[in-house]
Motif scaffolding. Structure first.
Motif, PDB file in Angstrom:
ATOM      1  N   ASP A   1      -3.421   3.872   0.443  1.00 58.81           N
ATOM      2  CA  ASP A   1      -4.520   3.941   1.089  1.00 58.81           C
ATOM      3  C   ASP A   1      -4.937   5.320   1.093  1.00 58.81           C
TER       4      ASP A   1
ATOM      5  N   LYS B   1      -5.836   3.437  -3.877  1.00 57.01           N
ATOM      6  CA  LYS B   1      -5.830   2.188  -3.471  1.00 57.01           C
ATOM      7  C   LYS B   1      -7.708   1.754  -3.830  1.00 57.01           C
TER       8      LYS B   1
ATOM      9  N   ASP C   1       0.914  -1.137   0.135  1.00 55.28           N
ATOM     10  CA  ASP C   1      -0.242  -0.075  -0.060  1.00 55.28           C
ATOM     11  C   ASP C   1       0.872   1.509   0.176  1.00 55.28           C
TER      12      ASP C   1
END
Length: 670
Positions: free
Chosen positions: A297, A310, A49
């Motif tokens: 994220d 994401k 991420d």
């Protein structure tokens, strides 16, 4: 005057430029055939991420990533490095297989509550390298299986079954949020090696130890160092967090002290790995690839200037930091040719001079020559398919060809077109101004969707021409059986008359399930139910129509749609128990129809796909679920235990269904 002796890297660069060396001539001091057959070590460092802008070499001035920045300075930084998916498991599957996630059958992160896994029928990258004499090691996150019970090495899709000789600190339980300090919930059998152990530190230490062991055995090695960080929930050693919290601007967008602290520990590990390679004298025989599994994220990072994050197919969800180091290549290169994780397997096999498995179709192209200092390969189209509702994303698919990208909203069929060179932030939709290019990109994406066969077609007569069942209830129930599933346990009043089937709750909630007399014989079929009138008033919470496969009152596999609650979802009951229910809140994401709506469930392999008709009389894709964990519907004997059916659940009043039909995708025997 004596001419200066060129260093080894200069010689390797010259050979690569001349087209006679590169990855083929490796070990220092090697000569002739020995040099040509020496195989490089390969290290892949995968970060979880991480948005591309978090690294200094991509312009970040808050985080401190000197070792990764130096790797880029010594190697190649990809400006258009792509993950094959906007979430982790599909991208990891693409690295292992060289195939698009949709072809593999893993398009969403594996959630820990099912039976999806990377099948061992794939000739994966580690399996192929191991067959060629490589020592293969996985350190850290695997996430290619949803099974977390039973002996670890016997679980379907486990990393040993895919060719890893060593598997260290790989999750034994479902990956927990924020599980970064010992004792680890997901690694209950892993003892600490030092006090107050931080998981990322531990993975770095294990990587150095693996490299040292592998070098001592004089084997070429493949190391897959797969970090759990920087996945949320964020957590790092407090002194590091405090260090970044004290920096100017801390807490502003893109300046997250916890994320920066986590990233520094990963960066330290990159430095330790490179130091170890130098100390062992194998830095000139080792290729390194570093990347993230998807974009950052959106809750903890920013992808600016890229759009999205994401779980979206905008560039912020799939364009990731990607760096390569090859001892034969000049340092400091920046490459704008798109390089995807589907390209990793052919690239690394060619780099290692290992033949590609003939049984394995590879979607990617080889960048081995580019990594070694040569030019870029001819880049084919790149595709992404993400048919899921995952906040903030919606079901989408996309294609990039050259500088242009088409992104399709699978839910409503709307297409967007962007010029990624002129508009990397995807702020100017060119779909209406470039109709010819849009048509070409649409055709390419349509062909890819047919090729990977991940989303069944819309439930109309063109796709499902054989009428298996067509019931309008003009002459009673026509062999349908009325069932009363829990939790209501009552059907209410069910009456078929005047071309409609009416369910009345009679003052108490009711759930009437209608099983047709027709068994689910067809391997691919579309079940469509039309609703004439809704029950209750606008405040009614339950006026839900179900459609799918029914065995009995305690065993059914259904998708459902609720106009009043503006929701859709699926409901599975096995032996009377609710084995799974997932709800998607689609308010403002679907044009909800009034009376006359139609809801469809398409059976394809062991998956069910839901569609609904919108106000403009067009089918809208809702979702696809894999029900193989409950019933292997791709097995004809299992499938025939179920019948086509539908149902109505209401709190009060009456709800009327006017038609139920089933069409087959192809005629039996064709």
């Amino acid at each position: 005057m004596t001419a200066a002796r060129p260093d080894r890297r200069t010689v390797l660069r010259g050979l690569s430029a001349a087209g006679i060396g590169g990855a083929a001539s490796w070990a220092a001091g090697a000569h002739g055939a020995e040099a040509a057959t020496t195989r490089p070590n390969i290290i892949v460092v995968l970060i979880d991420d991480l948005a591309r802008r978090e690294l200094g070499c991509y312009g970040n001035t808050f985080n401190e990533t000197p070792h990764m920045d130096q790797l880029a300075a010594d190697g190649t930084r990809f400006d258009a490095g792509y993950a094959a998916a906007p979430v982790c498991s599909p991208t990891r599957a693409s690295i292992m297989t060289g195939q698009y996630p949709a072809r593999v059958g893993i398009t969403e992160f594996l959630g820990g509550a099912g039976d999806d896994f990377l099948p061992t029928s794939h000739h994966t990258l580690p399996k192929t390298l191991r067959g060629a004499g490589y020592r293969t090691g996985l350190i850290g996150k695997w996430h290619q299986s949803e099974t977390y019970t039973g002996p670890v090495r016997e679980r379907p899709g486990n990393p040993w079954s895919h060719g890893f000789t060593e598997v260290i600190a790989s999750e034994q339980k479902y990956i927990a949020d924020g599980d970064y300090f010992h004792p680890y919930f997901m690694l209950p059998d892993l003892p600490a090696r030092k006090e107050d152990e931080y998981l990322t530190d531990r993975l770095n230490l294990e990587a150095v130890d693996f490299i040292t062991r592998a070098h001592g055995d004089a084997e070429p090695f493949f190391l897959y160092l797969s970090h759990y960080a920087t996945h949320t929930k964020l957590a790092a050693p407090q002194p590091l967090v405090d260090k970044y919290a004290a920096k100017p601007g801390a807490g502003e967008p893109g300046k997250n002290p916890e994320l920066a602290a986590m990233l520094e520990v990963i960066d330290d590990g990159v430095g330790s790995i490179r130091d170890t390679l130098e100390d062992l004298g194998i830095a000139d025989n080792t290729v390194i690839l570093l990347l993230s599994d998807n974009g950052g994220d959106g809750g903890v990072a920013t992808s600016s200037p890229l759009r999205g994050s994401k779980a979206t197919l905008y560039e912020g969800g799939v364009r990731v930091p990607m760096i390569s180091y090859h001892p034969a290549a000049p340092g400091g290169r920046v490459v704008d040719t798109p390089f995807s994780t589907v390209d990793f397997m052919p690239t690394l096999l060619d780099t290692a001079h290992v033949a590609r498995p003939p049984e394995q179709h590879l979607d990617g192209v080889s960048f081995a020559g580019l990594l070694a200092g040569g030019g870029a390969p001819r880049r084919s189209d790149l595709f992404w398919v993400y048919p899921h509702w995952h906040d903030p994303g919606t079901p989408t698919a996309s294609v990039r060809r050259g500088r242009y990208k088409l992104l399709r909203n699978l839910h409503d069929g709307r297409d967007e077109v962007y010029d990624l060179l002129a508009d990397p932030s995807e702020s100017d939709d060119l779909a209406g101004r470039l109709p010819a290019r849009r048509r070409r990109l649409q055709a390419a994406l349509d062909a890819h969707l047919r090729d990977v066969d991940v989303i069944p077609p819309e439930p109309d007569r063109r796709a499902f021409p054989e009428r298996v069942l067509d019931q309008e209830f003009r002459r009673g129930m026509a062999g349908f059986t009325v069932l009363a599933p829990e939790p209501e346990g009552r059907t209410g009043s069910v009456l078929a008359t005047d071309g409609a089937l009416t369910v009345a709750a009679d003052g108490a909630p009711a759930f009437a399930l209608l099983r047709s007399p027709r068994a689910a014989d067809e391997p691919s079929a579309a079940m469509v139910v039309g609703q004439r009138a809704y029950a209750g008033d606008e405040a009614s919470s339950q006026d839900t129509v179900f459609v799918g496969l029914v065995k009995d009152a305690g065993n059914y596999l259904m998708v459902w749609y609720n106009h009043r609650r503006k929701r859709t979802g699926w409901d599975v009951r096995i032996d009377g128990e609710a084995s799974g229910e997932r709800i998607a809140q689609l308010d403002e994401k679907i044009d909800y129809p009034g009376p006359g709506s139609r809801v469809a469930c398409v059976l394809h392999r062991d998956e069910l796909t839901a569609y609904a008709v919108a106000a403009d009389d067009r089918w809208q894709y809702l979702f696809t679920i894999d029900v193989g964990r409950y019933a292997r519907l791709d097995d004809p004997d299992v499938r025939r235990q179920f019948h086509y059916g539908f149902g109505v659940r209401i709190d009060g009043g009456e709800s009327a269904v006017e038609r139920f039909s089933v069409g087959a995708r192809r005629r039996r025997g064709d």
